[in-house]
Design an enzyme around this catalytic site. Structure first.
Site, PDB file in Angstrom:
ATOM      1  N   GLY A  69       0.900  -1.311   0.209  1.00 30.29           N
ATOM      2  CA  GLY A  69       0.144   0.028   0.206  1.00 30.29           C
ATOM      3  C   GLY A  69       1.186   0.957   0.059  1.00 30.29           C
ATOM      4  O   GLY A  69       0.754   1.576  -0.726  1.00 30.29           O
ATOM      5  N   SER A 198      -3.902  -2.872  -0.614  1.00 29.31           N
ATOM      6  CA  SER A 198      -2.179  -3.874  -0.172  1.00 29.31           C
ATOM      7  C   SER A 198      -2.906  -5.769   0.059  1.00 29.31           C
ATOM      8  O   SER A 198      -4.012  -5.784   1.484  1.00 29.31           O
ATOM      9  CB  SER A 198      -2.111  -3.011   0.949  1.00 29.31           C
ATOM     10  OG  SER A 198      -1.062  -3.851   2.009  1.00 29.31           O
ATOM     11  N   HIS A 200      -1.990  -7.987   2.024  1.00 27.61           N
ATOM     12  CA  HIS A 200      -1.621  -8.126   4.044  1.00 27.61           C
ATOM     13  C   HIS A 200      -3.034  -7.885   5.082  1.00 27.61           C
ATOM     14  O   HIS A 200      -2.986  -8.174   5.837  1.00 27.61           O
ATOM     15  CB  HIS A 200      -0.200  -8.193   4.718  1.00 27.61           C
ATOM     16  CG  HIS A 200      -0.326  -7.066   5.283  1.00 27.61           C
ATOM     17  ND1 HIS A 200      -0.375  -6.327   6.425  1.00 27.61           N
ATOM     18  CD2 HIS A 200       0.693  -5.718   4.821  1.00 27.61           C
ATOM     19  CE1 HIS A 200       0.464  -5.381   6.603  1.00 27.61           C
ATOM     20  NE2 HIS A 200       0.910  -4.629   5.198  1.00 27.61           N
ATOM     21  N   CYS A 323       2.038   1.586  12.684  1.00 28.75           N
ATOM     22  CA  CYS A 323       3.042   2.401  12.492  1.00 28.75           C
ATOM     23  C   CYS A 323       3.352   3.846  13.288  1.00 28.75           C
ATOM     24  O   CYS A 323       4.432   3.961  12.928  1.00 28.75           O
ATOM     25  CB  CYS A 323       2.547   3.450  11.148  1.00 28.75           C
ATOM     26  SG  CYS A 323       1.772   2.511   9.957  1.00 28.75           S
TER      27      CYS A 323
HETATM   28  C1  LIG Z   1      -1.992  -0.522   5.839  1.00 32.84           C
HETATM   29  C2  LIG Z   1      -1.947   0.849   5.546  1.00 32.84           C
HETATM   30  C3  LIG Z   1      -0.820   1.406   4.319  1.00 32.84           C
HETATM   31  C4  LIG Z   1       0.439   1.023   4.215  1.00 32.84           C
HETATM   32  O1  LIG Z   1      -0.062  -1.004   3.951  1.00 32.84           O
HETATM   33  P1  LIG Z   1       1.348  -1.612   3.794  1.00 32.84           P
HETATM   34  O2  LIG Z   1       1.439  -2.751   2.483  1.00 32.84           O
HETATM   35  O3  LIG Z   1       2.302  -1.901   4.504  1.00 32.84           O
HETATM   36  O4  LIG Z   1       2.527  -0.923   2.934  1.00 32.84           O
HETATM   37  C5  LIG Z   1      -1.343   2.787   3.656  1.00 32.84           C
HETATM   38  N1  LIG Z   1      -2.910   2.542   3.605  1.00 32.84           N
HETATM   39  C6  LIG Z   1      -3.358   2.540   4.676  1.00 32.84           C
HETATM   40  C7  LIG Z   1      -4.233   3.080   4.948  1.00 32.84           C
HETATM   41  C8  LIG Z   1      -3.316   0.915   5.292  1.00 32.84           C
HETATM   42  O5  LIG Z   1      -4.039   0.507   6.990  1.00 32.84           O
END
Ligand SMILES: *Cc1c(COP(=O)(O)O)cnc(C)c1O
Length: 394
Positions: A69, A198, A200, A323
């Site tokens: 993401g 994303s 995961h 994060c």
């Molecule tokens: C988890 C998340 C991301 C980041 O995705 P990754 O695959 O971990 O880099 C970005 N935006 C939102 C809203 C998220 O919840």
């Protein structure tokens, strides 16, 4: 053990694991190679692209695979900024409670001379479309508003914002990482030009995601090298991860109506139970929110200690976004909806998984009540509140 941090990451589904292992064992060739082994990997890759496109209403050539993401957000925003710069349009509209992958990218652009307007998300955690319309200027090159917030779960009026952007001829990107497989997302119906996702977050593997970019939108590439992904993302594709992502997406999409109904029921039961704790408040709109998201503030306590004690009781939750944990600053999302620092510190996010049961919800309510009471027992802030030295906010 109750895992209630599905907004941070999800467990891979058995289908995704099986797909990944099978591709690693059978289709391990390089998709850019011309012999049979390479071409079978290429087929796996293109089959995954067609599946992903099908789910969100896109065409396969509009799907670009990324490392997740964050990369998709960076690429979408930097591409729109590059197009804007060329056209002399250096104004971008976003919201105050975006994910840091968006906010930090915008901060970088601000230093490069872009003017950034962050929309108010109000007390209920919702962007107002007419306010976006009013903020659009002749030099606006991009509107980027997340589909659903990762901390408080509020679902934005994406279709209306998209329609405004179309009418005003401004590119519209949405970070749909939290929304995909929880609400029906369709890039055509929702008037979306670019979308990040994303794997995961929907029971696929970590380190893989995708960017949808409507045909005709010229993307900039972040990674220079080979001609993979139409020359917009160099590097040999993560074929096992991509195939597993597509399998997880198709599976979760098919189960979405049933899952959403169950999760909504469990969510509302949990909200009702936690609301009985004195001096507590739900964060974000109660209705326009993700089926599995519950986020509360409890006055007089620290979120971190709440989490550690819940962990001792076998409940895995978060105080906001994974994060930002580790930093002592209160969540920018809670500050954006108007929570003051003291209150924002006492936050708890429970993001439920599809297999959650009523018994587990009741256990969570009991445990949170116990832990909040226990922590308030020796909190100096709580003492001041009780003695009237400080006034209650919630
Ligand atoms: C988890 C998340 C991301 C980041 O995705 P990754 O695959 O971990 O880099 C970005 N935006 C939102 C809203 C998220 O919840």
């Amino acid at each position: 053990m109750i895992y209630a941090d599905n907004a941070a990451t999800t467990k891979m589904s058995q289908t995704a694991i099986d797909t990944m292992v099978s591709v690693m064992q059978e289709d391990w060739g390089n998709p850019s190679s011309l012999y049979t082994r390479g071409q079978s990997a290429k087929e796996v890759l293109e089959d995954a692209r067609a599946k992903v496109a099908g789910v969100i209403g896109a065409e396969p050539r509009e799907i670009l695979f990324t490392s997740g993401g964050s990369e998709a957000d960076n690429q979408a925003i930097l591409s729109a900024a590059a197009l804007g710069r060329k056209a002399g349009k250096m104004h971008i509209i976003s919201s105050a409670f975006e994910h840091h992958a968006v906010l930090h990218t915008l901060e970088k652009l601000r230093k490069e001379g872009f003017d950034i307007t962050l929309m108010d998300v109000h007390e209920n955690g919702l962007v107002v479309p007419s306010e976006v319309e009013a903020a659009i200027r002749d030099d606006t090159c991009l509107v980027t508003i997340m589909y659903a917030n990762n901390e408080i779960g509020t679902i934005q009026p994406i279709r209306e914002i998209g329609a405004i952007c179309r009418r005003k001829n401004v590119l519209f990107h949405t970070d749909a990482v939290q929304a995909i497989t929880h609400v029906p997302v369709n890039v055509v119906d929702d008037n979306i030009d670019m979308l990040s996702s994303s794997a995961h977050k929907f029971h696929g593997p970590k380190g893989v995601g995708f960017l949808y970019a409507r045909k005709g939108i010229r993307l900039s590439n972040l990674i220079e090298g080979g001609a993979q992904e139409s020359g917009k993302r160099a590097g040999t594709e993560n074929v096992p991860g991509i195939a597993a992502m597509a399998a997880a997406l198709v599976e979760a999409y098919a189960a979405m109506p049933a899952n959403a109904a169950h999760l909504t029921k469990m969510r509302d039961r949990l909200i009702e139970g936690l609301a009985q704790i004195p001096h507590s408040a739900l964060n974000g709109d109660a209705v326009q929110r993700l089926p599995g998201n519950v986020n509360f503030c409890f006055e007089g306590i620290e979120g971190e200690s709440l989490l550690l004690l819940l962990d001792d009781k076998g409940i895995q939750a978060s105080s906001g976004s994974a994060c930002t944990s580790g930093s002592l600053d209160p969540s920018h999302v809670l500050l954006a909806i108007g929570r003051v620092h003291d209150v924002a510190h006492g936050s708890l996010r429970l993001s439920l998984g599809e297999d959650i049961t009523e018994e587990q919800v009741d256990e969570m309510i009991r445990s949170v009540k116990e832990v909040v009471e226990y922590l308030r027992g020796f909190s100096p802030i709580w003492r001041d509140l009780m003695s009237g030295k400080k006034e209650f906010i919630l």
